[in-house]
Design an enzyme around this catalytic site. Structure first.
Site, PDB file in Angstrom:
ATOM      1  N   GLU A   1      14.572  35.022 -75.031  1.00 54.84           N
ATOM      2  CA  GLU A   1      15.880  35.247 -74.405  1.00 54.84           C
ATOM      3  C   GLU A   1      16.755  35.942 -75.435  1.00 54.84           C
ATOM      4  O   GLU A   1      16.842  35.509 -76.588  1.00 54.84           O
ATOM      5  CB  GLU A   1      16.518  33.907 -73.981  1.00 54.84           C
ATOM      6  CG  GLU A   1      17.953  34.091 -73.490  1.00 54.84           C
ATOM      7  CD  GLU A   1      18.607  32.815 -72.974  1.00 54.84           C
ATOM      8  OE1 GLU A   1      17.979  31.738 -73.044  1.00 54.84           O
ATOM      9  OE2 GLU A   1      19.757  32.909 -72.511  1.00 54.84           O
TER      10      GLU A   1
ATOM     11  N   GLU B   1      16.081  24.393 -71.279  1.00 58.74           N
ATOM     12  CA  GLU B   1      16.576  24.883 -72.569  1.00 58.74           C
ATOM     13  C   GLU B   1      17.196  23.736 -73.350  1.00 58.74           C
ATOM     14  O   GLU B   1      17.458  22.675 -72.796  1.00 58.74           O
ATOM     15  CB  GLU B   1      17.575  26.027 -72.358  1.00 58.74           C
ATOM     16  CG  GLU B   1      18.742  25.625 -71.474  1.00 58.74           C
ATOM     17  CD  GLU B   1      19.759  26.740 -71.285  1.00 58.74           C
ATOM     18  OE1 GLU B   1      19.407  27.908 -71.459  1.00 58.74           O
ATOM     19  OE2 GLU B   1      20.907  26.404 -70.963  1.00 58.74           O
TER      20      GLU B   1
END
Ligand code: C2E
Ligand code: CA
Ligand code: CA
Length: 555
Positions: free
Chosen positions: A314, A488
């Site tokens: 990411e 996450e």
């Protein structure tokens, strides 16, 4: 809407300009008066003699006296006429001056005072209030999304929003208060109050904010806006502040309200001034930094929980500021959004990331975060596609993360956008799931490819039953809807173990390392044999020079 206070400055101007006419009045009056005196002096004998002469019983008047007498009569008639004309000229002129004075003081759209006239009127009101033992509050009101209403619905809609907002504000103000429109979508109210009762101003301001927030009908649409307000008081810190200082303080408090999430009000406090200075420095720093290529992508690993394999990265933005050091996105993204630079900033970062990712193993994906503001751009999907083509990067390796807050904006537009991104083969994730208010029906109506559980639920997972239940439910939801779930904020093995009981996820977090700049990622990938040799990378399309892309500071 009425104007509440005379403006002494303009009265003086008006008085000066009528002095000339009044002087001429006096001259004419003087002439008439002299003529009258002469008329009385000469008129008596001339008339008696002339009448006697006509009757044949006397001698006619002096030959000079008769014309003098007639001249006098003519002068009186002329003088009177002239006086009458002058008076009517003065009346017309006074009317025109009054009109001009009003125009100079009043905002023609809303009928409120304008920026120029609110200052002197406020100073008069402060003196007035002081004589009754009162002080004044200066309330600055600023619409939060006026520009958007104007852009989307046109200027006529914007005008009618302003007009109606002013009318609603006026309706709630006490009779002795002032109301002015001091900028495009900024209003100022000046309200006298008892110094010990600032709550009355809190209540009034809340009422004003609520009143303006109610939808305003314009043709077939309902226009909606919220208001942020800043309030200052004329006796703050025991001083007696004038209008200009009050406006300055209220303005700072209003910006504070904007930064604290809008649609609310704050009283001015001295600290706010330094906060505003810091913010202004941030703003100019961002502008400069963007031009100098100081914004760079960092990358956070994404892993397959089941296999323990690296599956992608990411991209997370960082600002290498020469004065502040490495700055995180939560500081500069909101500012970039507010000053209208977010799209430019994001596109520059994505371009850098695509160039970096071209040297990664083709199985590795790249996901990027997108601001809700970018989704309002109807050309957004085209812009992304253009970047992918320019960098010769396959859309199937590219992922976009949008947050739940986007879904409140304009669900129709968001759906169109997601659909066109997906048609190009790009995947779209719903980020920070669980923090917003997206309903299940929205989740089903929008063609997301994946959901990401917000890290706030994950960080405190060990020992937190509630969060465990939430994570478990979201995992079940993902399974039911056929959507893969990413977790996450995985910081340690304990969390990882707990997660593995709930299902299969993609995971990311500090357990696998902190986000890193491109060069460090490249080194690690090389060690894992996941970095392509320059010769193995796909060629860039020759017609698209990507070489002028800003260089990453680290890679
Ligand atoms: P996000 O999308 O939720 O990104 C994850 C954030 O969590 C990142 O913070 C990351 O550094 C942090 N994080 C990752 N693992 C852990 C962990 O194990 N524990 C904890 N406590 N935190 C972890 P970061 O980089 O500060 O980014 C913050 C937010 O800024 C991101 O949240 C994202 O919403 C936004 N953002 C980042 N880059 C961009 C960008 O280019 N454009 C836009 N519009 N937003 C961005
Ligand atoms: Ca994200
Ligand atoms: Ca997140």
């Amino acid at each position: 809407m009425s104007r509440q206070q005379p403006d002494t400055i303009h009265e003086n101007e008006q008085a000066e300009s009528t002095v000339g006419a009044a002087g001429r009045d006096l001259l004419t009056l003087g002439t008439v008066f002299a003529a009258l005196v002469l008329f009385v002096g000469t008129g008596g004998p001339v008339v008696t003699h002339s009448v006697a002469a006509l009757a044949g019983s006397g001698v006619a008047s002096d030959t000079l006296l008769v014309p003098a007498f007639l001249l006098n009569v003519a002068l009186i008639i002329f003088g009177w006429r002239r006086y009458r004309d002058l008076m009517s000229e003065v009346r017309v002129r006074r009317g025109a001056e009054e009109q001009a004075r009003l125009l100079a003081q009043i905002d023609p759209l809303t009928g409120c005072l304008n920026r120029r006239s609110i200052g002197p009127a406020t100073d008069v009101l402060i003196a007035d209030a002081a004589s009754r033992g009162e002080v004044v509050a200066f309330v600055m009101l600023d619409m939060d999304n006026f520009k958007q209403v104007n852009d989307v619905n046109g200027h006529a809609a914007g005008d009618s929003l302003l007009h109606e907002a002013a009318a609603r504000i006026q309706r709630h103000l006490p009779g002795d208060a002032l109301l002015a429109r001091i900028g495009g979508d900024e209003f100022a109210c000046v309200v006298p109050f008892a110094p010990g009762q600032p709550e009355s101003i809190d209540r009034l301001t809340e009422t004003l904010i609520e009143a303006v927030a109610k939808p305003i009908a314009h043709h077939d649409t309902a226009l909606e806006t919220t208001i942020s307000a800043g309030v200052s008081r004329s006796d703050a810190d025991g001083a007696r502040h004038d209008a200009q200082t009050l406006l300055h303080m209220a303005d700072i408090a209003m910006y504070h309200a904007k930064n604290r999430g809008r649609n609310r009000h704050f009283w001015f406090e001295p600290d706010m001034e330094s906060e505003l200075r810091v913010r202004n420095e941030l703003e100019s720093g961002i502008r400069r930094g963007l031009a100098c290529g100081e914004f760079v992508p960092y990358y956070e690993k994404q892993m397959n929980l089941a296999t323990g394999e690296l599956v992608g990265f990411e991209m997370l933005a960082r600002w290498n500021s020469p004065t502040l050091g490495v700055v995180g996105p939560e500081i500069f993204i909101p500012v970039a959004e507010e000053i209208g630079l977010i799209a430019q900033l994001s596109e520059s970062l994505i371009q850098q990331a695509l160039i970096d990712a071209r040297s990664w193993d083709p199985r590795l994906t790249l996901s990027v975060n997108i601001s809700p503001l970018q989704l309002r751009d109807p050309w957004f999907a085209q812009k992304i596609l253009k970047l992918l083509v320019e960098c010769n990067f396959p859309p199937s390796r590219f992922e976009i993360e949008i947050t739940e807050t986007c879904l409140h904006d304009n669900i129709g537009l968001v759906r169109t956008l997601i659909t066109s991104l997906k048609n190009q083969g790009i995947r779209v994730s719903l980020d920070d799931f669980g923090t917003g208010y997206s309903s299940l029906s929205q989740l089903r109506a929008l063609p997301f490819d994946q959901i990401k559980i917000d890290r706030s639920f994950v960080i405190s997972l060990p020992g937190n039953k509630e969060n465990a239940t939430i994570v478990q439910s979201i995992a079940a939801l993902g399974e039911g809807l056929g959507l893969p779930v990413t977790v996450e904020g995985v910081e340690n093995e304990t969390v990882l173990r707990e997660l593995s009981q709930f299902g299969t996820f993609k995971v990311q977090g500090y357990l696998y390392g902190h986000p890193e700049p491109a060069a460090r990622v490249a080194t690690e990938l090389a060690q894992l044999n996941l970095l392509l040799e320059p010769g193995e990378q796909t060629e860039l399309p020759s017609s698209k020079p990507v070489t002028d892309a800003p260089k990453t500071a680290n890679g």
